[in-house]
Design a protein around this motif. Sequence first.
Motif, short mmCIF file in Angstrom:
data_model
loop_
_atom_site.label_atom_id
_atom_site.label_comp_id
_atom_site.label_asym_id
_atom_site.label_seq_id
_atom_site.Cartn_x
_atom_site.Cartn_y
_atom_site.Cartn_z
N CYS A 123 -7.33 0.20 -5.88
CA CYS A 123 -6.41 -0.16 -4.81
C CYS A 123 -7.03 0.31 -3.51
O CYS A 123 -8.11 0.89 -3.51
N SER A 124 -6.35 0.07 -2.41
CA SER A 124 -6.95 0.35 -1.10
C SER A 124 -7.26 1.83 -0.86
O SER A 124 -8.20 2.15 -0.16
N ASP A 125 -6.49 2.74 -1.45
CA ASP A 125 -6.77 4.17 -1.23
C ASP A 125 -7.31 4.87 -2.48
O ASP A 125 -7.47 6.08 -2.48
N PRO B 199 0.79 -1.24 0.00
CA PRO B 199 0.00 0.00 0.00
C PRO B 199 0.82 1.28 0.00
O PRO B 199 0.36 2.32 -0.46
#
Length: 133
Positions: free
Chosen positions: A81-83, A48
């Motif tokens: 993606c996660s963000d 990340p």
Amino acid sequence: MLVALLYLTTFTKFYTTSWNHISPPSRSFLQTQKAHKVTQFHITCWRPDGHCSNLKSVTDVIEEMTKVQIRSGNKPIVVHCSDTVTRSGMFCAIATTIERCKTEGVVDVFQVVKALRVQKPGAVPTVVSGHVS
């Protein structure tokens, strides 16, 4: 909603999962179910914080993704993606740069990143002293 797993394929630094997403019958005239095949690529060596321990895995995923897209009739692609900005922005910049190089013979990373940042502020973070910011 019904989800049916089709297959899981594991590569060295990423894996793909394919499944059918079956929507319930709509209240429309036809009353039919629609199935959508979804293939997810997961790059396991890309953290990340933006660090990727194997950059070739990114280009390998782009290559596999291109094959899947061609087989599907060039249907839309979702990159996440996660963000929502860091890795997905970098992935889109890499994929776009490779595609432009193949089709136009041009490598202009600055223009690709600039266009992505206009569409999605924060996409493709700036690297300062080896750290993503």
